[in-house]
Design an enzyme around this catalytic site. Structure first.
Site, mmCIF file in Angstrom:
data_model
loop_
_atom_site.group_PDB
_atom_site.id
_atom_site.type_symbol
_atom_site.label_atom_id
_atom_site.label_comp_id
_atom_site.label_asym_id
_atom_site.label_seq_id
_atom_site.Cartn_x
_atom_site.Cartn_y
_atom_site.Cartn_z
ATOM 1 N N ASP A 245 2.015 -4.366 3.190
ATOM 2 C CA ASP A 245 3.398 -4.711 2.873
ATOM 3 C C ASP A 245 3.861 -4.044 1.591
ATOM 4 O O ASP A 245 5.072 -3.890 1.378
ATOM 5 C CB ASP A 245 3.538 -6.229 2.786
ATOM 6 N N LYS A 256 -1.060 -9.323 4.564
ATOM 7 C CA LYS A 256 -1.123 -10.713 4.993
ATOM 8 C C LYS A 256 -2.288 -11.452 4.358
ATOM 9 O O LYS A 256 -3.396 -10.909 4.275
ATOM 10 C CB LYS A 256 -1.246 -10.762 6.522
HETATM 11 C C1 LIG Z 1 2.984 -3.035 9.997
HETATM 12 S S1 LIG Z 1 2.746 -3.904 8.567
HETATM 13 C C2 LIG Z 1 2.950 -5.545 9.081
HETATM 14 C C3 LIG Z 1 2.522 -6.481 7.979
HETATM 15 O O1 LIG Z 1 3.516 -7.482 7.819
HETATM 16 C C4 LIG Z 1 2.894 -8.720 8.086
HETATM 17 O O2 LIG Z 1 3.444 -9.766 7.353
HETATM 18 P P1 LIG Z 1 4.558 -10.728 8.059
HETATM 19 O O3 LIG Z 1 4.097 -10.972 9.467
HETATM 20 O O4 LIG Z 1 4.541 -11.958 7.186
HETATM 21 O O5 LIG Z 1 5.853 -9.965 7.964
HETATM 22 C C5 LIG Z 1 1.465 -8.497 7.722
HETATM 23 O O6 LIG Z 1 1.278 -8.481 6.334
HETATM 24 C C6 LIG Z 1 1.235 -7.153 8.335
HETATM 25 O O7 LIG Z 1 0.131 -6.473 7.892
#
Ligand SMILES: CSC[C@H]1O[C@H](OP(=O)(O)O)[C@H](O)[C@@H]1O
Length: 358
Positions: A245, A256
């Site tokens: 992220d 995450k």
């Molecule tokens: C392709 S990177 C997606 C990345 O975003 C997710 O977080 P969230 O589901 O809370 O938006 C997670 O960190 C993933 O690795």
């Protein structure tokens, strides 16, 4: 037909001059698109995780700016540039950690600056949002090839990999980041099994990654996060492959919650650790991961599952939804501009310079 061609899942669709988002809160039971026609509603959709995943959030926000421009120009065709800033801030305030959101908004602001004060900007801004969307799709394909080549070259170990959260078509514009590497490596016969952990508290792994992989007949085993060490110890895992992220100038990676755990376990078990992210995820303005804002979400996500309470009333909850993996636990960062083995500040600067070779 390869797994990646079978994919066909689109999280974000611009159709008939409005934005359609696949509601990821109700997958895999229901596949339902919600329609958005205002920037405020788009920001709420990002906050509520109707759409999530760093690149997908950026793409969605870009289309949100198009909707804001339509509204502002219709209200005042001479002062639209003054009023659109309020909506860009509303979009920027939707979630704090994924830098792709801020990168995409910055791209849109640069395009806004080039528009005439008194001409309808919607068409040009839509072109920019589509460019952001299509460049992510292309980046996914390039990273898939780079990542699969690295796995193939390291093939002295197992043909199973582990992944965390969801980094596929539901988190990006197309193939996915980590899941794009996994799809490509599977299509090439380099890997043959994926261990996907459930990824509490939002269950991106159980609900989204398992769903994406099963749709394409990619062998996947769903596991609880607590099983990760046992799996690395007893199964022939070659790589842990995750998304990101925000990546800072020294190569630290926010991802995450639970990613840091996996990186420590991978080191202990001799499993290699790969981070896959487009350069829109790299924030060279932050020196280290200590500087990354870590989103904390509500207690409701932890104390209940699909509305079924699992914890005592009133229990105190701490719900950080990202953590930071230090660069020294990462074997390679894969981007569409190239790969960085054993990332550090000098190597990240080289990657982000124009003369970086793949
Ligand atoms: C392709 S990177 C997606 C990345 O975003 C997710 O977080 P969230 O589901 O809370 O938006 C997670 O960190 C993933 O690795």
């Amino acid at each position: 037909m390869s797994a990646s061609d079978q994919n066909g899942v689109e999280a974000i669709i611009w159709r008939e001059d409005r934005l359609e988002l696949l509601d990821q809160r109700i997958l895999p039971e229901q596949e339902n698109y919600l329609i958005y026609e205002t920037a405020e509603d788009v920001a709420q959709a990002i906050r509520d995780m109707v759409v999530r995943g760093a690149p997908a959030i950026g793409i969605t926000a870009a289309y949100g700016v198009v909707l804001a421009a339509r509204h502002c120009f219709a209200r005042d065709s001479f002062m639209w540039k003054e009023s659109i800033g309020k909506y860009i801030k509303i979009l920027a305030d939707s979630r704090p950690t994924a830098v792709n959101l801020f990168w995409a908004l910055e791209q849109m602001e640069k395009r806004i600056a080039l528009q005439a004060d008194d001409l309808n900007p919607e068409k040009k801004l839509l072109e920019e949002a589509v460019r952001i969307h299509e460049s992510d799709i292309a980046a996914n394909k390039t990273m898939g090839e780079f990542g699969a080549d690295i796995i193939a070259a390291s093939q002295d170990s197992g043909r199973s990999v582990m992944t965390h959260c969801n980094t596929g078509a539901l988190a990006t514009g197309g193939l996915g980041t980590a899941l794009g590497v996994i799809r490509t490596a599977f299509d090439k016969g380099i890997i043959d099994h994926v261990f996907a952990d459930e990824t509490r508290p939002w269950f991106q792994g159980a609900r989204l990654t398992a769903w994406e992989l099963m749709r394409e007949n990619i062998p996947v085993s769903l596991n609880v996060e607590g099983a990760a060490a046992h799996i690395m110890k007893t199964q022939d895992i070659s790589w842990v492959i995750v998304g990101a992220d925000r990546i800072t100038a020294n190569g630290d990676v926010a991802n995450k919650i639970g990613t840091y755990n996996l990186a420590v376990l991978a080191l202990h078990h001799g499993v290699r650790f790969m981070v896959v992210a487009p350069v829109s995820t790299i924030d060279m303005s932050l020196e280290t991961g200590e500087d990354i804002p870590i989103e904390e979400r509500g207690a409701d996500e932890v104390v209940a599952v699909k509305g079924q309470q699992i914890a005592p009333d009133g229990v105190e909850v701490f719900n950080p939804v990202f953590d930071v993996t230090p660069a020294d636990l990462i074997d390679v960062i894969v981007t569409e501009k190239g790969v960085v083995e054993r990332p550090d500040r000098d190597k990240m600067e080289l990657l982000m310079s124009n003369d970086h070779l793949h």
